[in-house]
Design an enzyme around this catalytic site. Sequence first.
Site, short mmCIF file in Angstrom:
data_model
loop_
_atom_site.label_atom_id
_atom_site.label_comp_id
_atom_site.label_asym_id
_atom_site.label_seq_id
_atom_site.Cartn_x
_atom_site.Cartn_y
_atom_site.Cartn_z
N ALA A 9 -82.38 -8.89 34.45
CA ALA A 9 -81.31 -8.03 34.93
C ALA A 9 -81.63 -7.47 36.31
O ALA A 9 -81.26 -6.35 36.65
CB ALA A 9 -81.07 -6.89 33.94
N ARG A 15 -71.51 -10.62 44.50
CA ARG A 15 -70.07 -10.92 44.45
C ARG A 15 -69.25 -9.91 43.65
O ARG A 15 -68.02 -9.96 43.66
CB ARG A 15 -69.87 -12.34 43.89
CG ARG A 15 -70.15 -13.40 44.93
CD ARG A 15 -69.69 -14.75 44.46
NE ARG A 15 -70.59 -15.33 43.48
CZ ARG A 15 -70.20 -16.13 42.49
NH1 ARG A 15 -68.93 -16.44 42.33
NH2 ARG A 15 -71.09 -16.62 41.64
N GLY A 80 -86.93 -15.46 41.97
CA GLY A 80 -86.53 -16.54 41.07
C GLY A 80 -86.71 -16.18 39.61
O GLY A 80 -87.40 -15.22 39.27
N TYR A 348 -52.52 21.31 22.02
CA TYR A 348 -53.92 21.04 22.32
C TYR A 348 -54.81 21.76 21.31
O TYR A 348 -54.75 22.98 21.17
CB TYR A 348 -54.29 21.52 23.74
CG TYR A 348 -55.79 21.41 23.98
CD1 TYR A 348 -56.42 20.17 23.93
CD2 TYR A 348 -56.57 22.54 24.23
CE1 TYR A 348 -57.78 20.05 24.11
CE2 TYR A 348 -57.95 22.43 24.41
CZ TYR A 348 -58.54 21.18 24.34
OH TYR A 348 -59.89 21.07 24.53
#
Length: 449
Positions: A9, A15, A80, A348
């Site tokens: 992660a 993107r 990597g 409420y």
Amino acid sequence: MSIALVLLAAGKGTRMESDRPKVLHKIGGAPLLHHAMLSASALEPERTVVVTGHGTDLVEAAAKAFDADATTVLQAEQLGTAHAVAQAKDALDGFDGDVIVLYGDTPFISTETLDDMIKARADHDVVVLGFDAADPGRYGRLIMDDTALSKIVEYKDASPEERAVTLCNSGVVCAKRTVLFDLIDAVDNNNASGEYYLTDIVEIANTRGLKATAVTCDEAETLGINSRAELAAAEAAFQRTTRAAMMKSGVQMQAPDTVFFSYDTVIGRDAEIEPNVVFAPGVTVESNARIRAFSHLEGAHVSQGATVGPFARLRPGAELAENVHIGNFVEIKNATVDEGAKVNHLTYIGDAEIGARSNIGAGTITCNYDGVMKHKTTIGQDVFIGSNTMLVAPVTVGDEAMTATSTTVTKNVPHGAMAIGRVDQTNKNGMARKLFSMLRAKKAKQAKD
Ligand code: UD1
Ligand code: CA
């Protein structure tokens, strides 16, 4: 065989165009990372290691929120996938079992698929999860030799023949801990990306006489998220699957496509969900309850036979007992409503307890907040709260008591008493007629000018 998980992660998720780490974007109200951890949680992993990079503090907090025992390791530079897994080496020191590597941004891998991989591990040293891609695009390709996996070749490094292969790498890998890290030690970065590829361990395993194979799953399971559009598509897929599962278990929905669930929504058999209802996280609805159109529920429990909405909002801590009625434009927060009580209109209720069979009139408000602190309202059983009652908390209304319409309750109301606190009414005879003619004359004069 004991299992440890390594979740990758560290990636930035460029993107996504987001300040938030990619794995913390949500599907069904839960971060992608939680979905990945959830499907693997059924394997009862002995250790879970999350490899973080971008937004490490936030990712660490999310990992620990799902599993307090999860550890995180920082991959400061993303060199990597093999380099990422290598960061988990120390955290898995002394662990004797299989490691499963998962991606934090791939939320739909099923527990069954992971089980298949564990089974295949019995007679293979390295097991990779593959899928037959409709559009193989830039995925790594699995090069098979019958049932043996010879190597994985990344798209960038693949020959035209290899690119023609449609069996693709999902990224999920399973191997014994000692074997996995031995293989990773041998991975270099002599490739088109200059990265340490986890995928290289397959070819290395073969040169060492170890056995590798691939298990396949449906492409839908391997869906990874890289952009907002993919996130939305994944959300849609999640909702489709969840709606189908809800209906299969006996939930009634007229317009399932308009109902939105969270990852943890629980709904009983024969409950009815009308159109346009949203379930945020933490909701349980028991059988035979009815959630009417355009309601929003979060962190709430609705018991058997209760009705909620249309246009109701249940917020965290709303606890509705059997046969409670919550009507339109009612908001309930951190409040218990006991059996058969009714709160039907424009109200409420916050930080409160309402006893069984009590009726709360239209426009009632529990004034729970003084601008600094929250206070509690306690209403007993069989109480009648008149319309437009303001209950200024902390305050208690005893059993079988009553408040007159428009009363502002600032003092406790004893058992069986009626509280009335409003300005006395006076009638001025003829006054309305006089006022109307005066105003109409004024309007007529203005129109002429
Ligand atoms: C990877 C696989 C590819 C596979 C594809 C499936 C490799 C070399 N390639 O490619 O065969 O078809 O996934 O989606 O493994 N990550 C880190 N640290 C790093 C690099 C990556 O944590 O240094 C994480 C990313 O955040 C992501 C995952 O690992 O969650 C995969 O990385 P990504 O760069 O997306 O790999 P791909 O090039 O898509
Ligand atoms: Ca990817």
